[in-house]
Design a protein around this motif. Sequence first.
Motif, short mmCIF file in Angstrom:
data_model
loop_
_atom_site.label_atom_id
_atom_site.label_comp_id
_atom_site.label_asym_id
_atom_site.label_seq_id
_atom_site.Cartn_x
_atom_site.Cartn_y
_atom_site.Cartn_z
N ILE A 27 -23.32 -19.51 33.16
CA ILE A 27 -22.29 -18.88 32.32
C ILE A 27 -20.92 -19.16 32.93
O ILE A 27 -20.72 -19.00 34.14
CB ILE A 27 -22.51 -17.36 32.23
CG1 ILE A 27 -23.89 -17.05 31.68
CG2 ILE A 27 -21.41 -16.71 31.39
CD1 ILE A 27 -24.33 -15.60 31.88
N ALA A 28 -19.98 -19.57 32.08
CA ALA A 28 -18.60 -19.80 32.53
C ALA A 28 -17.64 -19.34 31.44
O ALA A 28 -17.82 -19.63 30.27
CB ALA A 28 -18.38 -21.27 32.83
N PHE A 29 -16.61 -18.59 31.85
CA PHE A 29 -15.57 -18.12 30.96
C PHE A 29 -14.30 -18.93 31.20
O PHE A 29 -14.00 -19.27 32.34
CB PHE A 29 -15.25 -16.65 31.24
CG PHE A 29 -16.32 -15.68 30.83
CD1 PHE A 29 -16.23 -14.98 29.64
CD2 PHE A 29 -17.42 -15.45 31.65
CE1 PHE A 29 -17.21 -14.07 29.26
CE2 PHE A 29 -18.41 -14.54 31.30
CZ PHE A 29 -18.30 -13.85 30.09
N VAL A 30 -13.55 -19.21 30.15
CA VAL A 30 -12.23 -19.83 30.26
C VAL A 30 -11.22 -18.74 29.95
O VAL A 30 -11.23 -18.17 28.86
CB VAL A 30 -12.08 -21.01 29.27
CG1 VAL A 30 -10.66 -21.55 29.31
CG2 VAL A 30 -13.09 -22.10 29.58
N GLY A 31 -10.37 -18.43 30.91
CA GLY A 31 -9.39 -17.36 30.75
C GLY A 31 -10.03 -16.01 31.06
O GLY A 31 -11.15 -15.92 31.52
N GLY A 32 -9.27 -14.96 30.83
CA GLY A 32 -9.76 -13.61 31.09
C GLY A 32 -9.57 -13.21 32.54
O GLY A 32 -8.86 -13.84 33.30
N CYS A 33 -10.22 -12.12 32.92
CA CYS A 33 -10.13 -11.56 34.27
C CYS A 33 -11.03 -12.37 35.20
O CYS A 33 -12.22 -12.08 35.32
CB CYS A 33 -10.53 -10.10 34.27
SG CYS A 33 -9.55 -9.09 33.16
N ASN A 34 -10.47 -13.34 35.85
CA ASN A 34 -11.21 -14.35 36.60
C ASN A 34 -12.27 -13.78 37.53
O ASN A 34 -13.43 -14.17 37.46
CB ASN A 34 -10.22 -15.23 37.36
CG ASN A 34 -10.88 -16.43 37.97
OD1 ASN A 34 -11.39 -16.37 39.07
ND2 ASN A 34 -10.89 -17.52 37.23
N GLY A 35 -11.89 -12.88 38.40
CA GLY A 35 -12.84 -12.34 39.38
C GLY A 35 -13.98 -11.58 38.73
O GLY A 35 -15.15 -11.76 39.07
N ASN A 36 -13.65 -10.73 37.77
CA ASN A 36 -14.68 -9.95 37.08
C ASN A 36 -15.63 -10.84 36.31
O ASN A 36 -16.85 -10.63 36.31
CB ASN A 36 -14.05 -8.93 36.13
CG ASN A 36 -13.34 -7.82 36.86
OD1 ASN A 36 -13.70 -7.48 37.98
ND2 ASN A 36 -12.32 -7.26 36.24
N LEU A 37 -15.10 -11.83 35.63
CA LEU A 37 -15.95 -12.69 34.81
C LEU A 37 -16.81 -13.62 35.66
O LEU A 37 -17.94 -13.93 35.29
CB LEU A 37 -15.10 -13.47 33.80
CG LEU A 37 -14.41 -12.55 32.77
CD1 LEU A 37 -13.49 -13.36 31.86
CD2 LEU A 37 -15.42 -11.76 31.97
N LYS A 38 -16.31 -14.03 36.82
CA LYS A 38 -17.14 -14.80 37.75
C LYS A 38 -18.30 -13.94 38.24
O LYS A 38 -19.43 -14.41 38.36
CB LYS A 38 -16.32 -15.28 38.94
CG LYS A 38 -15.46 -16.49 38.68
CD LYS A 38 -14.76 -16.87 39.97
CE LYS A 38 -13.74 -17.95 39.75
NZ LYS A 38 -12.97 -18.21 40.99
N ALA A 39 -18.02 -12.68 38.53
CA ALA A 39 -19.07 -11.76 39.01
C ALA A 39 -20.11 -11.54 37.92
O ALA A 39 -21.32 -11.59 38.20
CB ALA A 39 -18.45 -10.44 39.45
N ILE A 40 -19.67 -11.28 36.70
CA ILE A 40 -20.60 -11.09 35.58
C ILE A 40 -21.48 -12.33 35.43
O ILE A 40 -22.70 -12.22 35.26
CB ILE A 40 -19.85 -10.80 34.27
CG1 ILE A 40 -19.29 -9.38 34.29
CG2 ILE A 40 -20.73 -11.00 33.05
CD1 ILE A 40 -18.38 -9.05 33.11
#
Length: 86
Positions: A27-40
Amino acid sequence: MKYTYKTKMVCSQEISFDINGDVITNIAFVGGCNGNLKAISKVLDGWTVEQIEAKLKGNTCGVRPTSCADQLCIAVRKAYEEQKNS
């Protein structure tokens, strides 16, 4: 199968992941709350569509009716249904 989803009403613009049956990885998100989304992304790696939905579906962010986590639920369900119907 690699899947990319354009998010709606959240800070992240896009979510990508691999789907194999009902298992979600990479899973990879572009944009958003970087640290939180990396953890998720790390925590959810290897979870099924149903497990992700059970924990995160309907999660909101501030006054928004959705969140990046909720958008992930929408994305994994859509990818699963498209994969199943193809």
